[in-house]
Every structure is written in structure tokens, then in C-alpha cells.
Write an enzyme that holds these catalytic residues in place. Structure first.
Site, PDB file in Angstrom:
ATOM      1  N   LYS A   1       0.864  -1.180   0.000  1.00  0.00           N
ATOM      2  CA  LYS A   1       0.000   0.000   0.000  1.00  0.00           C
ATOM      3  C   LYS A   1       0.902   1.233   0.000  1.00  0.00           C
ATOM      4  CE  LYS A   1      -3.961   0.424   0.440  1.00  0.00           C
ATOM      5  NZ  LYS A   1      -4.913   0.712  -0.674  1.00  0.00           N
TER       6      LYS A   1
ATOM      7  N   ASP B   1      -4.559 -15.880   5.531  1.00  0.00           N
ATOM      8  CA  ASP B   1      -5.842 -16.450   5.964  1.00  0.00           C
ATOM      9  C   ASP B   1      -6.806 -16.574   4.781  1.00  0.00           C
ATOM     10  OD1 ASP B   1      -4.786 -16.467   8.528  1.00  0.00           O
ATOM     11  OD2 ASP B   1      -6.639 -15.789   9.463  1.00  0.00           O
TER      12      ASP B   1
HETATM   13  P1  ATP Z   1      -4.338 -15.968  15.917  1.00  0.00           P
HETATM   14  O1  ATP Z   1      -4.457 -14.496  16.099  1.00  0.00           O
HETATM   15  O2  ATP Z   1      -3.466 -16.634  16.912  1.00  0.00           O
HETATM   16  O3  ATP Z   1      -4.055 -16.369  14.489  1.00  0.00           O
HETATM   17  P2  ATP Z   1      -7.163 -16.102  15.668  1.00  0.00           P
HETATM   18  O4  ATP Z   1      -7.886 -15.358  16.726  1.00  0.00           O
HETATM   19  O5  ATP Z   1      -6.997 -15.458  14.327  1.00  0.00           O
HETATM   20  O6  ATP Z   1      -5.767 -16.572  16.221  1.00  0.00           O
HETATM   21  P3  ATP Z   1      -7.633 -18.900  15.252  1.00  0.00           P
HETATM   22  O7  ATP Z   1      -7.235 -19.518  16.523  1.00  0.00           O
HETATM   23  O8  ATP Z   1      -6.734 -19.095  14.106  1.00  0.00           O
HETATM   24  O9  ATP Z   1      -7.975 -17.383  15.502  1.00  0.00           O
HETATM   25  O10 ATP Z   1      -9.056 -19.420  14.875  1.00  0.00           O
HETATM   26  C1  ATP Z   1      -9.983 -18.737  14.074  1.00  0.00           C
HETATM   27  C2  ATP Z   1     -11.146 -19.681  13.823  1.00  0.00           C
HETATM   28  O11 ATP Z   1     -10.751 -20.634  12.841  1.00  0.00           O
HETATM   29  C3  ATP Z   1     -11.508 -20.488  15.048  1.00  0.00           C
HETATM   30  O12 ATP Z   1     -12.482 -19.865  15.792  1.00  0.00           O
HETATM   31  C4  ATP Z   1     -11.996 -21.797  14.473  1.00  0.00           C
HETATM   32  O13 ATP Z   1     -13.364 -21.696  14.212  1.00  0.00           O
HETATM   33  C5  ATP Z   1     -11.235 -21.911  13.166  1.00  0.00           C
HETATM   34  N1  ATP Z   1     -10.113 -22.826  13.304  1.00  0.00           N
HETATM   35  C6  ATP Z   1      -8.851 -22.507  13.646  1.00  0.00           C
HETATM   36  N2  ATP Z   1      -8.082 -23.589  13.673  1.00  0.00           N
HETATM   37  C7  ATP Z   1      -8.866 -24.642  13.353  1.00  0.00           C
HETATM   38  C8  ATP Z   1      -8.640 -26.037  13.216  1.00  0.00           C
HETATM   39  N3  ATP Z   1      -7.441 -26.591  13.413  1.00  0.00           N
HETATM   40  N4  ATP Z   1      -9.684 -26.807  12.883  1.00  0.00           N
HETATM   41  C9  ATP Z   1     -10.882 -26.284  12.669  1.00  0.00           C
HETATM   42  N5  ATP Z   1     -11.156 -24.979  12.766  1.00  0.00           N
HETATM   43  C10 ATP Z   1     -10.158 -24.155  13.097  1.00  0.00           C
END
Ligand code: ATP
Length: 346
Positions: A180, A241
Site C-alpha cells: 500500500k 488467511d
Molecule cells: P491468531 O491471532 O493466533 O491467528 P485467531 O484469533 O486469528 O488466532 P484462530 O485460533 O486461528 O484465531 O481461529 C480462528 C477460527 O478458525 C476459530 O475460531 C476456528 O473456528 C477456526 N479454526 C482454527 N483452527 C482450526 C482447526 N485446526 N480446525 C478447525 N477450525 C479451526
């Protein structure tokens, strides 16, 4: 002899790690010389002892281990995320793991959520700068004003950009630099200069700079046009993501944190892209594929290509046969999914 530090961490971290650890024993049975040690750092350890990652433990990891196999950190009982910062961000920063490599090669057409796009059309790899940008945790809140500082240095940006160009050259894929610079004139201006320099050094790599917002739109519309994507810490987080969704969701995505020119014995940390997902923890709902595929990335890093490829094939075979946790539309528990994903290993 490869010596691996295993940190299961918090939330679903230990659950998915339990499905990846048998792969170390399997590699040993295949003749690889490997030892591992499970380390306790994470939310429980912090709350019980006040310790996040003690200096002595960090130094041991740095000097006595070849790689870290990491689950996830993040615990709602530690709302400021202090232990996560001092464990994961410290390991990335102080081990000088400047490159976060996040490949995306969907294993099954049915997992690709994009209309009319097949799995084989998508071969993406994000190279995310891992130690700087707005994630350097500097800034302040004063009254009604909050400031976050983003730091970008020529050294770190140069390392990331070179790794991305080298990978694009190796794969024969195009490179896109997501930025950006139109608004982030200082930080992304520095990135743009590094990109332009490397373009001259790698004239055979098809490369282009794209505004990150336009790139996200184009990735959804025509993912097959892209190959390696280089981005700063913040944009790389978002882009990875999005492309995790192309593979079937957060549970499927793997990552490697790498030091391209290692300063220490420990030269990589391998973890799923997802976090500790407290909403799923303790229920057997987590998909262990991202953790298992991250273990394959670690094996490849150790030079164990045959074992890495065998894990990836075994995961693909299980998915083809319909193995699925709830995030993929199935009903397998984490441990059943782990067994299914390992079932086709030679
Ligand atoms: P971070 O900031 O540490 O990346 P985050 O808050 O972005 O964490 P995650 O822990 O990655 O969130 O999870 C986001 C959503 O993705 C979760 O609420 C869940 O629904 C889904 N998710 C994450 N990991 C898995 C997994 N191994 N299997 C199934 N669903 C998952």
C-alpha cells in the site's frame, strides 16, 4: 541427529500436536535419526509459574535444537496476550526467523470454495515478513488517541524479498509484491525500493507490484494467475488467511518460519497457520491437518524429502476417501482425523 523442540502451547495446540508427534516416531522407524523434547511453555505454565519463555530456555532452544515444532499460543485467561508475545513473537524475532513461508496447494477440488476453480489451478506461496511492520508492538494510547508504530528495515525487507524472488525462480512462478505504498509512503516506499532492486537482479522472474486490496480481489477472481506473494507482516497475515480458505479453511494451512541464512543451530519453527482457537479447545473438533502438514514442512527443511512427500500424499489420500472434521463438513474427532491422515503412510 536432528533434535526437535516441541511446544504444544494452548487451546487446540496440544490436541493437534498429539496427532503430529507420532510422525517423529514414524520418521525414526524409517531410519531418520531424531530426538525430541516436549517443552511446557504456554498459558497454563505462565499462570502456574509466572514464566513465559525463560532466557535459559530460549538459549537452549537456540543452541541445542535444530527446529521447533509449535502448536499454538493464546489463552483467554491472559487477555493481554503477554505470554504469546514472549513465546512465539520472541522465538520468531530472536531466532531471526525473518521469513514466514505459507504454501497453499489445495488437495481436493471439493475443498476449494471458489466457483469453477479446481485444486490443480491453485499453487500459491505467501512470503510474509515475520518480525517487523505494525507487529513490533510499539506505540501508545494517550487519552482519545492511539498510535501503533510500524517498523520496516532494509535488512529485514531485503531478506524477505530475496527469499521470495529465489523461490519464484525455483518454482518458475510469477511473483507479486503486495503493498500500500500509495498511502504508507515511508514504510512501503522502502519495500518498493527493495522490490525494484530485486527485480533487476532477477530479470527472468515475472514480477509485479500490486496494491494489496486489489490483489485480494484478484486472488478470489483468478487465483491461477498468481504464484509467490511477498508481503509485510500485516498484509501477509491477512493474505495467508484468505488463501487458507482456498485449501479448505484454517484447519488445513501449514507454515514454516525460516532463517534463510541461519545465525543459530535452530533455523526453523514450524506451526499451523491457525491460532489456539479457544472456541474449539477440548472438544475434539480441531482439524489436525495444518499441524501434520507443518510437520511435513519441517521434515523437508531437515532434508527428509521422501518422508515429507509421503505425509502430504497420505493426507491427500485420506481426504479423497472422505476423512473430515466438522470444519470440512465431516464428523471425525481430532484423533480419528489424525489416524485417518496417517493411515496411508508407508
Ligand atoms: P491468531 O491471532 O493466533 O491467528 P485467531 O484469533 O486469528 O488466532 P484462530 O485460533 O486461528 O484465531 O481461529 C480462528 C477460527 O478458525 C476459530 O475460531 C476456528 O473456528 C477456526 N479454526 C482454527 N483452527 C482450526 C482447526 N485446526 N480446525 C478447525 N477450525 C479451526
Amino acid at each position: 541427529m536432528a533434535h526437535i523442540a516441541v511446544i504444544p502451547g494452548d487451546g487446540i495446540g496440544p490436541e493437534v500436536m498429539a496427532e503430529a508427534l507420532p510422525l517423529l516416531g514414524w520418521a525414526m522407524a524409517k531410519g531418520r535419526r531424531v530426538t525430541w523434547e516436549v517443552l511446557p511453555y504456554g498459558g497454563n505454565h505462565y499462570l502456574a509459574s509466572g514464566e513465559t519463555l525463560p532466557d535459559a530456555a530460549f538459549e537452549r532452544i537456540r543452541d541445542d535444537f535444530d527446529a521447533v515444532l509449535f502448536g499454538a499460543v493464546g489463552d483467554p485467561r491472559v487477555p493481554d496476550g503477554r505470554h504469546a508475545e514472549e513465546i512465539l513473537l520472541r522465538l520468531r524475532r530472536d531466532l531471526k526467523l525473518g521469513v514466514n513461508h505459507r504454501p497453499c496447494a489445495p488437495m481436493l477440488d471439493a475443498l476449494v470454495p471458489l466457483k469453477g476453480v479446481t485444486a490443480s489451478e491453485i499453487q500459491l506461496e505467501v512470503f510474509r515478513e515475520n518480525t517487523e511492520g505494525p507487529y513490533c508492538l510499539r506505540g501508545e494510547t494517550e487519552g482519545s488517541q492511539a498510535i501503533d508504530i510500524a517498523v520496516h528495515t532494509e535488512a529485514a525487507v531485503g531478506v524477505l524479498m530475496r527469499a521470495a524472488f529465489e523461490r519464484a525462480l525455483e518454482l518458475g512462478r510469477p511473483l507479486t509484491f503486495a503493498h500500500k505504498a500509495n498511502v504508507l509512503k515511508h514504510g512501503h516506499g522502502l519495500w518498493m525500493r527493495a522490490f525494484t532492486r530485486l527485480q533487476k537482479e532477477f530479470p527472468t522472474v515475472r514480477s509485479a507490484a500490486m496494491h494489496a486490496d486489489a490483489l485480494l480481489c484478484a486472488l478470489v477472481q483468478r487465483p491461477g494467475d498468481f504464484g509467490v506473494i511477498a508481503a509485510d507482516n500485516f498484509l501477509g497475515d491477512l493474505i495467508s488467511d484468505l488463501i487458507a480458505a482456498f485449501q479448505g479453511g484454517m484447519g488445513m494451512a501449514a507454515s514454516a518460519n525460516l532463517a534463510p541464512a541461519p545465525s543459530f543451530r535452530c533455523s526453523g519453527l514450524f506451526e499451523p497457520v491457525h491460532g489456539s482457537a479457544p472456541d474449539l479447545a477440548g472438544q475434539g473438533l480441531a482439524n489436525p491437518a495444518g499441524m501434520i502438514l507443518s510437520t511435513a514442512l519441517m521434515f523437508r527443511h531437515l532434508g527428509w524429502e521422501q518422508e515429507a512427500g509421503a505425509i502430504e500424499s497420505s493426507v491427500q489420500e485420506a481426504l479423497l476417501k472422505g476423512a473430515a472434521t466438522p470444519d470440512l463438513g465431516g464428523s471425525l474427532h481430532t484423533s480419528e482425523m489424525g489416524q485417518a491422515l496417517r493411515a496411508a503412510l508407508p
